[in-house]
Motif scaffolding. Sequence first.
Motif, PDB file in Angstrom:
ATOM      1  N   ARG A  96       0.838  -1.205   0.000  1.00 10.16           N
ATOM      2  CA  ARG A  96       0.000   0.000   0.000  1.00 10.16           C
ATOM      3  C   ARG A  96       0.868   1.247   0.000  1.00 10.16           C
ATOM      4  O   ARG A  96       2.034   1.222   0.393  1.00 10.16           O
ATOM      5  CB  ARG A  96      -0.934  -0.007   1.202  1.00 10.16           C
ATOM      6  CG  ARG A  96      -0.260   0.180   2.549  1.00 10.16           C
ATOM      7  CD  ARG A  96      -1.132  -0.316   3.675  1.00 10.16           C
ATOM      8  NE  ARG A  96      -1.200  -1.769   3.713  1.00 10.16           N
ATOM      9  CZ  ARG A  96      -2.039  -2.470   4.459  1.00 10.16           C
ATOM     10  NH1 ARG A  96      -2.899  -1.855   5.228  1.00 10.16           N
ATOM     11  NH2 ARG A  96      -2.021  -3.779   4.435  1.00 10.16           N
TER      12      ARG A  96
ATOM     13  N   GLY B 206      -6.400  -4.028  -6.005  1.00 12.52           N
ATOM     14  CA  GLY B 206      -7.650  -3.348  -6.335  1.00 12.52           C
ATOM     15  C   GLY B 206      -7.542  -1.843  -6.434  1.00 12.52           C
ATOM     16  O   GLY B 206      -8.541  -1.186  -6.713  1.00 12.52           O
TER      17      GLY B 206
ATOM     18  N   THR C 180      -7.529  -0.007  -4.052  1.00  9.08           N
ATOM     19  CA  THR C 180      -8.622   0.289  -3.129  1.00  9.08           C
ATOM     20  C   THR C 180      -8.202   1.323  -2.095  1.00  9.08           C
ATOM     21  O   THR C 180      -7.240   1.098  -1.350  1.00  9.08           O
ATOM     22  CB  THR C 180      -9.079  -0.990  -2.407  1.00  9.08           C
ATOM     23  OG1 THR C 180      -9.348  -2.009  -3.373  1.00  9.08           O
ATOM     24  CG2 THR C 180     -10.326  -0.727  -1.586  1.00  9.08           C
TER      25      THR C 180
ATOM     26  N   THR D  97      -8.340   2.595   1.285  1.00  4.15           N
ATOM     27  CA  THR D  97      -8.761   1.959   2.541  1.00  4.15           C
ATOM     28  C   THR D  97      -8.866   2.938   3.696  1.00  4.15           C
ATOM     29  O   THR D  97      -9.442   2.594   4.736  1.00  4.15           O
ATOM     30  CB  THR D  97      -7.785   0.838   2.933  1.00  4.15           C
ATOM     31  OG1 THR D  97      -6.461   1.377   3.049  1.00  4.15           O
ATOM     32  CG2 THR D  97      -7.792  -0.284   1.901  1.00  4.15           C
TER      33      THR D  97
ATOM     34  N   ALA E 202     -11.704  -9.284  -2.476  1.00  9.62           N
ATOM     35  CA  ALA E 202     -12.027  -7.864  -2.579  1.00  9.62           C
ATOM     36  C   ALA E 202     -12.258  -7.265  -1.199  1.00  9.62           C
ATOM     37  O   ALA E 202     -12.783  -7.920  -0.302  1.00  9.62           O
ATOM     38  CB  ALA E 202     -13.276  -7.675  -3.442  1.00  9.62           C
TER      39      ALA E 202
ATOM     40  N   PRO F  44     -13.698   0.460  -3.105  1.00 10.83           N
ATOM     41  CA  PRO F  44     -13.364  -0.502  -4.151  1.00 10.83           C
ATOM     42  C   PRO F  44     -13.807   0.022  -5.524  1.00 10.83           C
ATOM     43  O   PRO F  44     -14.769   0.780  -5.632  1.00 10.83           O
ATOM     44  CB  PRO F  44     -14.162  -1.758  -3.758  1.00 10.83           C
ATOM     45  CG  PRO F  44     -14.557  -1.535  -2.326  1.00 10.83           C
ATOM     46  CD  PRO F  44     -14.699  -0.053  -2.169  1.00 10.83           C
TER      47      PRO F  44
ATOM     48  N   ARG G 228     -11.187  -4.650  -8.885  1.00  8.32           N
ATOM     49  CA  ARG G 228     -11.043  -4.620  -7.423  1.00  8.32           C
ATOM     50  C   ARG G 228     -10.286  -5.830  -6.887  1.00  8.32           C
ATOM     51  O   ARG G 228      -9.967  -5.882  -5.698  1.00  8.32           O
ATOM     52  CB  ARG G 228     -12.421  -4.529  -6.761  1.00  8.32           C
ATOM     53  CG  ARG G 228     -13.304  -5.744  -6.994  1.00  8.32           C
ATOM     54  CD  ARG G 228     -14.661  -5.621  -6.350  1.00  8.32           C
ATOM     55  NE  ARG G 228     -15.389  -6.884  -6.435  1.00  8.32           N
ATOM     56  CZ  ARG G 228     -16.284  -7.292  -5.567  1.00  8.32           C
ATOM     57  NH1 ARG G 228     -16.574  -6.536  -4.517  1.00  8.32           N
ATOM     58  NH2 ARG G 228     -16.900  -8.435  -5.724  1.00  8.32           N
ATOM     59  N   THR G 229     -10.015  -6.830  -7.752  1.00 11.11           N
ATOM     60  CA  THR G 229      -9.304  -8.031  -7.306  1.00 11.11           C
ATOM     61  C   THR G 229      -8.011  -8.249  -8.084  1.00 11.11           C
ATOM     62  O   THR G 229      -7.480  -9.357  -8.125  1.00 11.11           O
ATOM     63  CB  THR G 229     -10.196  -9.279  -7.444  1.00 11.11           C
ATOM     64  OG1 THR G 229     -10.670  -9.383  -8.788  1.00 11.11           O
ATOM     65  CG2 THR G 229     -11.381  -9.192  -6.486  1.00 11.11           C
TER      66      THR G 229
ATOM     67  N   THR H 119     -18.077   3.680  -2.862  1.00 10.91           N
ATOM     68  CA  THR H 119     -17.597   4.439  -1.702  1.00 10.91           C
ATOM     69  C   THR H 119     -18.417   4.157  -0.443  1.00 10.91           C
ATOM     70  O   THR H 119     -19.627   4.369  -0.420  1.00 10.91           O
ATOM     71  CB  THR H 119     -17.639   5.942  -2.020  1.00 10.91           C
ATOM     72  OG1 THR H 119     -16.932   6.185  -3.237  1.00 10.91           O
ATOM     73  CG2 THR H 119     -17.028   6.751  -0.892  1.00 10.91           C
TER      74      THR H 119
END
Length: 318
Positions: A31, A48, A50, A52, A76, A82, A107-108, A190
């Motif tokens: 990350r 993803g 993503t 977080t 996910a 995501p 997302r994966t 979201t």
Amino acid sequence: MVGRPNRPSALSATPGLAPQPQVTFSDDNSRVSAVLPTGESVTVLLYGATVTSWTDATGAEKLWLSSAAHLDGTKAVRGGIPLVFPVFGTAPDHAQTGKLPQHGFARTSRWEFLGKSTSESAGGSGAADLTAKLDFGLSAAGLDEAARKLWPFAFNLIYSVNLNRESLTTSLVVTNDDDKAFDCQVLMHTYLRVKDISNVEVLGLESAEYVDKVDGAKTKTQAAAVTITGETDRVYTPAGEAVTVVEGGKKTYSVTRDNLSNVVVWNPWTDKAAGMGDFEPKDGYKNMLCIEPGSVSGWQSLEPGDAYEGAQTITYYS
């Protein structure tokens, strides 16, 4: 040394650059985080792409993330933001995406970090007005073999996460690098953090048509402000670009869409939350509300070389 009454001041007293946003990687390179000099921060998982975490200058979290969310790249992420691409939900009758898993593969998949940039927000100056932008990329070459077989198109995605003091902007650019056209859908799933869902109203959807996925996908029209009193899963097509979340009579968030025609409003409520293994705590539905800008009621059809871009800006009010 002979003293000079007009000698230059010491170098240490020379004004330097204003403090800059700091961008760091986690120890395992899973990350990337950006922190503004004023304390606001955002964290993006490369799995993803993503988001977080998004915090204000006091460290208060603006996004809801399940305490049981998988952050190790095995599933996910439940919470945060995501990305949905190239299909929203499942579309078994759609030739190109019918075999894809729910919400597609963006997302994966593990995204590549493309770099960072900083700038000064319009009308301001100094550290208090700096912004940080993080860019991520995903192409067909970055998919696993299974995903490439299910969706055999050459494409390129650029996802940008732009942090400033009061808002977070996420934007996605989809480019068709193939020699044939493809269809796609895009959504930013979201999860906003709220204190008490029973005190929340959503404004800006009045008079909008929506598909009620909890009531047999019936098409309805929103009569007044949206309140959450049970499981809610609706795909709105509003005329305006902005949606406002009000909690206890006070404006908490606004979500503004750019080139995204739909807004999904989702809360699992009691029974659905209880049935999701990665949704914790089970009463966490009381503290979250999904406001999901996207283009999902139809398809974006991209010819070879065409590109599509959509974005959201979430602004919070302290």
